[in-house]
Motif scaffolding. Structure first.
Motif, PDB file in Angstrom:
ATOM      1  N   ASP A 362     -13.493 -33.426 -13.836  1.00  0.00           N
ATOM      2  CA  ASP A 362     -13.098 -32.753 -12.622  1.00  0.00           C
ATOM      3  C   ASP A 362     -12.891 -31.074 -13.204  1.00  0.00           C
ATOM      4  N   GLU A 363     -12.592 -30.976 -14.325  1.00  0.00           N
ATOM      5  CA  GLU A 363     -12.507 -29.350 -14.768  1.00  0.00           C
ATOM      6  C   GLU A 363     -13.890 -28.420 -14.534  1.00  0.00           C
ATOM      7  N   GLN A 364     -14.835 -29.337 -15.157  1.00  0.00           N
ATOM      8  CA  GLN A 364     -16.397 -28.683 -15.082  1.00  0.00           C
ATOM      9  C   GLN A 364     -16.694 -28.329 -13.620  1.00  0.00           C
ATOM     10  N   LEU A 365     -16.536 -29.519 -12.827  1.00  0.00           N
ATOM     11  CA  LEU A 365     -17.035 -29.497 -11.664  1.00  0.00           C
ATOM     12  C   LEU A 365     -16.118 -28.424 -10.603  1.00  0.00           C
ATOM     13  N   ILE A 421     -21.323 -34.745  -6.846  1.00  0.00           N
ATOM     14  CA  ILE A 421     -22.520 -33.525  -6.133  1.00  0.00           C
ATOM     15  C   ILE A 421     -22.208 -33.570  -4.785  1.00  0.00           C
ATOM     16  N   ALA A 422     -21.970 -34.504  -3.966  1.00  0.00           N
ATOM     17  CA  ALA A 422     -21.366 -34.441  -2.803  1.00  0.00           C
ATOM     18  C   ALA A 422     -20.224 -33.606  -2.671  1.00  0.00           C
ATOM     19  N   ARG A 423     -19.258 -33.629  -3.339  1.00  0.00           N
ATOM     20  CA  ARG A 423     -18.168 -32.603  -3.410  1.00  0.00           C
ATOM     21  C   ARG A 423     -18.385 -31.244  -3.629  1.00  0.00           C
ATOM     22  N   LEU A 424     -19.467 -31.060  -4.620  1.00  0.00           N
ATOM     23  CA  LEU A 424     -19.762 -29.681  -4.902  1.00  0.00           C
ATOM     24  C   LEU A 424     -20.566 -28.886  -3.704  1.00  0.00           C
ATOM     25  N   LEU A 425     -21.596 -29.868  -3.037  1.00  0.00           N
ATOM     26  CA  LEU A 425     -22.363 -29.422  -1.772  1.00  0.00           C
ATOM     27  C   LEU A 425     -21.368 -28.902  -0.713  1.00  0.00           C
TER      28      LEU A 425
END
Length: 543
Positions: A362-365, A421-425
């Motif tokens: 979570d933190e890195q994301l 990755i979906a959250r990031l995108l």
């Protein structure tokens, strides 16, 4: 990641053997004086031995005379204002670094910085920060070690980054996977030739995307080649078995520096490093405990990872706290910011699979999403140890089916680690982030991918991903895609049934990224160990 098939190991005498006393004390030159000819090419005319005036005291070296800095130097943590210089001595001593705008060190702008004591507690490594450097400037540096007497100078050079508002041309390279599957240094076959091919491209810096060592892969005396003959390795005690102790990991990080090709690259090309699995053990994850007869003393991954991380930081040109997060960003003028990730320290177990899976944590994301969205650079390049859409797995040890080591798993909507990755995108889409490129490694072949994730993440923009490696290991055949984020294969160096390649056959790969300072156009070239351009992709910025 490790494939099961490998080149045959052949037991037999090796003319290039380095004992523990010699190697770990860092002396590469003493035996060049007589009786040694076959190994002279190893370090540009010097081989290994215990120098006069050496004695061992409770496992530590106590020496008289001048230090012998035979491991070369490496520059890192380069910004528009500062840099860090690394080297290693063979005894307690202080490293002194000079830098200048002139290769003769006769220019008006010449400075000298003295470092802290290099001693056995840090494996005699030394690091010196160079502050107040001029931006966007080619600088020359040299280092020596002072003890009872001073060592010879060892030379290097590097360029500082442009300031954030300066749109300049930039060239950088990336790769991964070094000394895997038993491939060590064979001086008669060019040592570690891909490093020379990379140096010929004269990049501003090099991003190592992990597996800089294979702590879990010993290096045998020689490997039989399919076409006949042998790859004759330089062998050392630390690489005769898997790494368990701190000194084992230190020896593994030192091993590639026995190759003059590696030392030549490190003297002129700054390094930014991240890690993957083989710095510790194949497909490791935090909290893992294992039963493996190759590891007679330690079966806890967390213990091995702590030792590996310490050795990695000792032998990497950075003054960052080794306990701090490994992920970071590197700004290089107005056109480029690189975000290097840590795909190992925060992941959930590969198996048994937990209810909520993590790759970045979570933190890195959260850091990555915000840092990329806030970046004012034209291109945001994300350096990750593993590709997004390639399935990397191994047979499950706890049940049937496969245990997934990477982000990808099965076709269909994002699940497991793909949800990160979906959250990031999704955040990139919400914040209208443009011009994102991923550079990755791990799978031991080169490739260019294009993703259209809009089916999985409405509004998400297409993006490119490039894969490089290995730098000095076995090359593999292609991996299958997981279709969750709409991947498309643009090009790959390997097909499904491509025979395994090797340093001997030249199937080693790195990537070179060039950004035109005036237009912002980004060009990615995938290159093999012979220096041949294999594929070129040109991307124009969406501004």
């Amino acid at each position: 990641m490790r494939e099961q098939r490998r080149y045959p190991i052949v037991r037999g005498p090796s003319p290039l053997r380095f004992d523990r006393r010699t190697l770990l004390s860092g002396v590469l030159g003493a035996l060049a004086t007589k009786g040694v000819t076959s190994a002279l090419a190893l370090s540009g005319g010097a081989t290994s031995g215990c120098s006069p005036g050496t004695r061992q005291v409770r496992g530590r070296s106590s020496r008289t005379g001048a230090p012998e800095p035979s491991w070369g130097l490496q520059i890192g943590d380069v910004t528009d204002k500062s840099a860090v210089v690394w080297s290693r001595s063979d005894r307690p001593s202080h490293m002194v670094v000079q830098w200048s705008t002139s290769p003769s060190y006769a220019a008006a702008v010449t400075r000298e910085v003295r470092g802290a004591l290099a001693d056995a507690d840090g494996d005699f490594t030394a690091k010196v920060r160079l502050p107040d450097l001029p931006s966007d400037t080619r600088l020359f540096c040299r280092a020596r070690f002072d003890a009872e007497r001073s060592s010879p100078w060892i030379e290097g050079a590097f360029s500082t980054a442009p300031a954030e508002n300066e749109a300049r041309d930039v060239v950088f390279a990336w790769s991964a996977d070094t000394n895997g599957q038993g491939w060590g240094i064979d001086p008669s076959r060019g040592g570690m030739p891909a490093f020379s091919a990379l140096l010929d491209r004269a990049p501003d810096f090099f991003v190592s995307c992990g597996d800089a060592i294979y702590a879990d892969d010993p290096i045998p005396e020689r490997l039989a080649l399919p076409e006949g003959g042998f790859w004759q390795n330089v062998v050392t005690p630390a690489k005769s078995h898997v790494a368990e102790s701190l000194d084992d990991f230190r020896g593994a990080f030192l091993y590639p520096r026995l190759a003059p090709q590696v030392r030549a690259l490190s003297a002129k090309v700054p390094l930014f490093a991240l890690w993957d699995d083989h710095e510790v053990r194949n497909n490791w994850f935090p909290g893992q405990e294992f039963d493996d007869p190759a590891y007679p003393h330690e079966h806890r991954v967390d213990v091995l990872a702590a030792r590996a991380r310490r050795a990695m930081w000792e032998h990497t040109p950075t003054l960052r706290d080794p306990r701090a997060p490994m992920y970071r960003s590197v700004r290089w003028g107005a056109r480029l910011e690189v975000f290097t990730l840590d795909g190992r320290s925060y992941r959930t177990p590969n198996e048994p699979v937990p209810p909520v899976e993590r790759f970045l944590g979570d933190e890195q994301l959260a850091w990555l999403a915000d840092a990329v969205a806030r970046s004012t650079a034209t291109w945001k390049v994300i350096a990750c140890d593993m590709p997004i859409g390639l399935v990397v797995s191994e047979p499950s040890k706890t049940g049937s089916g496969q245990a997934f080591d990477g982000i990808a798993n099965d076709n269909g909507p994002p699940k497991g680690r793909e949800k990160e990755i979906a959250r990031l995108l999704g955040i990139f889409a919400e914040r209208r982030v443009r011009n994102v490129v991923w550079i990755t490694a791990d799978v031991h072949y080169a490739a260019a991918h294009r993703y259209d994730p809009s089916r999985a993440v409405p509004g998400a923009l297409p993006f490119s991903e490039f894969v490089a490696g290995p730098m000095h290991a076995t090359s593999f055949s292609r991996k299958p895609f997981d279709d969750s984020f709409g991947p498309e294969l643009i090009w790959a160096s390997a097909d499904w049934n491509t025979p395994f390649g090797s340093p001997a056959s030249g199937e080693q790969y790195f990537g070179v990224v060039r950004i035109d300072g005036r237009t912002g156009t980004l060009t990615v070239t995938l290159v093999d160990a012979r220096g041949r351009d294999l594929h070129v992709t040109v991307l124009r910025p969406d501004i």
